[in-house]
Design a protein around this motif. Structure first.
Motif, mmCIF file in Angstrom:
data_model
loop_
_atom_site.group_PDB
_atom_site.id
_atom_site.type_symbol
_atom_site.label_atom_id
_atom_site.label_comp_id
_atom_site.label_asym_id
_atom_site.label_seq_id
_atom_site.Cartn_x
_atom_site.Cartn_y
_atom_site.Cartn_z
ATOM 1 N N TYR A 125 0.957 -1.259 0.002
ATOM 2 C CA TYR A 125 0.095 -0.059 -0.028
ATOM 3 C C TYR A 125 0.687 1.213 0.119
ATOM 4 C CZ TYR A 125 -3.013 3.516 1.597
ATOM 5 O OH TYR A 125 -3.805 4.990 1.643
ATOM 6 N N THR A 128 2.312 1.872 -3.284
ATOM 7 C CA THR A 128 1.400 2.323 -4.280
ATOM 8 C C THR A 128 1.148 3.606 -4.183
ATOM 9 O OG1 THR A 128 0.116 0.314 -4.536
ATOM 10 C CG2 THR A 128 -0.969 2.042 -4.916
ATOM 11 N N GLY A 144 -2.368 -1.069 -7.429
ATOM 12 C CA GLY A 144 -3.552 -1.233 -6.766
ATOM 13 C C GLY A 144 -4.693 -2.050 -7.304
ATOM 14 N N PHE A 198 -6.791 0.454 -0.409
ATOM 15 C CA PHE A 198 -6.399 0.442 -1.660
ATOM 16 C C PHE A 198 -7.452 1.272 -2.526
ATOM 17 C CE2 PHE A 198 -2.953 -2.728 -0.478
ATOM 18 C CZ PHE A 198 -2.155 -2.407 -1.314
#
Length: 583
Positions: A125, A128, A144, A198
């Motif tokens: 996460y 990302t 994601g 996400f």
């Protein structure tokens, strides 16, 4: 080590932080017994968490990093839970501190040693998020989507239109009262909670480069919240739904969802998403409440985001706030100071996309001020981002058109408005305040181009101006305070185009009066200036000079000294004997 028992009994954390700092100064070499290494690593974990609670993410990272240094070989095998938590939290702090090198190294360790896919979700996460902070937005979205697909949430191939998806989501919610939504149980499944994070991150990127897809992500957030319980991300879904609803034309219903999202933040027991909810929802509120009242919302959003370590939402809040400052007519020197502070904040954190939007804003303000300070040119990297991100290109072309209009450059105004119109379809899914001001200024430019046109092209520009006027008229119904004067000025310019001169005179006066009553000094100046050009056209130099002198006074009050000089030069040839002396 003698302080360890005291640390365990204390409540405020002061002894903990002092004791752990002392242990860290001695370093791992000072620890003789293997069991003590684990104790010190655990104390660093506690100290890091305490620092995060105090929003000191630099200190928190230092504690987690020291905690990792106290771990011995084979710590992943022998102390897996402790190791995982230290690395996860260190990675989160590295992201907040924009330390992407450390973030990469920490993430690689977790990916290599994590025992399950779920255990790797936290560092995936933050990785990302790091991609989204930079110019690698498409990569961030793809990563994601991949993670969510692995968790059984497939979002690729979404088929329905934005309008249909928003309506489906509202239909889903229609069987629930606000109280039922606010009192929905809390989400407890840790994997689902991570999936929601996400989803929340996806929306921000998709709004810019895949706007047709973002309402589907919002719909999934709301569906999962109703099915599995509310998570800290759930309010984000409701805020986006409100924004989409408002953009599609129902400001009142959108405003309702935005306020519901704010209430939901308090109900979910976490302020983690407060900065994002405020950033998304406050622009909708500016279509209902007086514009000047919305400044503080974004300051609150910045503070909330920084407290939770969400530097991206912190940056977006102050970026939006600075745009509100410009379009609300806040003194330009004050606005420029805020823009410069925002630019430094983004530069330190390498937020490429936000930096470009900030630079567009800064260039406009500096030109209006007339300062000798030269705005920075766009780098090759920034030019590359502009070419790939329609939402950012839209802002760039608008500011070029806006400045060309303000400095009476007809051909440039027309050129950049055409470029702006070429890229508006695949941009921002949300309703943002800039949409109203873009409609306002492109409408003014359209009527100006209409009057200058000698061919069939004029009708097309007239139609564009009409669409802008009708949009401002509708927004004036939801906020007379903010939009009435803009609608009146577009009515005046349209009547001028249509040779309905008495009606035009009436609407110029109404626009000036409304701008004055609602404290928009810059738009009072603009309405006076355009009224002046209207009267010059018909040879009424005396009346034109009344308007030009008032426009000059109001632009000066705004701090637009560069614009004052431009106004002086633009009209001095025909009425130079009546103008005040140039500053």
């Amino acid at each position: 080590m003698a302080l360890a028992p005291l640390v365990a009994r204390e409540e405020d954390g002061s002894i903990l932080l002092t004791a752990v700092n002392q242990l860290n100064l001695a370093g791992p070499e000072a620890v003789q017994e293997k069991s003590q290494n684990v104790i010190v690593a655990n104390l660093n974990l506690q100290a890091g968490k305490k620092s995060m609670e105090m929003s000191d993410f630099v200190a928190a990272y230092s504690f987690f990093d020291n905690g990792i240094s106290f771990l011995r070989k084979k710590h992943w095998e022998e102390h897996y839970a402790l190791s995982l938590e230290l690395f996860d939290l260190a990675a989160k702090c590295a992201l907040t501190n924009s330390d992407y090198t450390s973030l990469k190294l920490l993430s690689e360790q977790v990916i290599a040693h994590g025992r399950s896919y779920e255990d790797k979700l936290s560092v995936m996460y933050v990785s990302t998020c790091a991609l989204a902070f930079s110019f690698r937005l498409p990569e961030s979205i793809e990563q994601g989507l991949d993670v969510l697909a692995n968790l059984g949430i497939e979002l690729r191939g979404m088929g329905t239109s934005m309008e249909a998806c928003v309506q489906e989501t509202k239909d889903l919610l229609s069987v629930y009262t606000d109280d039922q939504i606010l009192n929905t149980r809390q989400m407890i499944d840790p994997t689902m909670i991570m999936a929601m994070k996400f989803l929340g991150k996806l929306i921000g990127g998709m709004n810019q480069i895949m706007p047709a897809s973002s309402p589907h992500v919002t719909q999934r957030i709301i569906q999962l919240s109703l099915l599995h319980g509310m998570s800290p991300v759930s309010p984000i879904g409701f805020a986006h739904l409100g924004s989409y609803t408002a953009k599609l034309g129902d400001i009142s219903e959108g405003y309702h969802y935005v306020k519901l999202a704010r209430s939901l933040v308090d109900k979910v027991g976490s302020r983690e998403s407060a900065g994002g909810v405020i950033c998304i929802g406050s622009p909708v509120r500016s279509y209902v409440e007086p514009l000047q009242a919305t400044f503080e919302y974004h300051n609150e959003g910045y503070a909330a985001a920084m407290a939770s370590g969400d530097v991206l939402q912190a940056a977006l809040n102050i970026l939006v706030r600075d745009g509100v400052f410009l379009f609300a007519g806040v003194n330009l020197q004050t606005t420029q100071e805020k823009i410069a502070e925002t630019a430094n904040f983004m530069y330190e954190r390498k937020m490429m996309i936000s930096m470009i939007v900030n630079k567009c804003l800064q260039q406009s303000v500096l030109k209006l001020i007339g300062t000798d300070e030269k705005p920075q040119d766009f780098s090759a990297e920034e030019v590359s981002i502009l070419a790939k991100n329609n939402s950012v290109m839209r802002s760039y072309n608008f500011h070029k058109a806006y400045m060309s209009f303000m400095f009476r450059l007809h051909d440039d105004s027309k050129h950049y408005t055409e470029k702006y119109l070429d890229c508006i379809d695949n941009t921002w899914a949300n309703l943002i305040l800039q949409h109203a001001f873009q409609a306002f200024y492109t409408g003014l430019i359209s009527f100006w181009v209409t009057r200058k046109s000698r061919d069939e092209d004029g009708q097309q520009w007239h139609d564009r101006g009409m669409r802008s006027k009708l949009a401002l008229k509708k927004w004036a119904e939801s906020s007379q305070w903010t939009f009435e004067n803009k609608w009146f000025l577009l009515e005046a310019e349209e009547s001028y185009c249509n040779k309905d001169f008495e009606v035009a005179k009436l609407f110029y006066e109404k626009a000036i009066s409304s701008a004055k009553d609602h404290k928009f000094v810059h738009e009072e100046a603009l309405a006076c200036e355009l009224a002046g050009y209207f009267h010059v056209e018909f040879g009424d130099t005396e009346k034109a000079m009344e308007y030009f002198l008032l426009a000059h006074e109001k632009y000066h009050e705004w701090g637009a000294l560069g614009k004052c000089d431009n106004l002086f030069n633009d009209i001095s040839q025909s009425v130079k004997d009546v103008l005040p002396k140039k500053r």
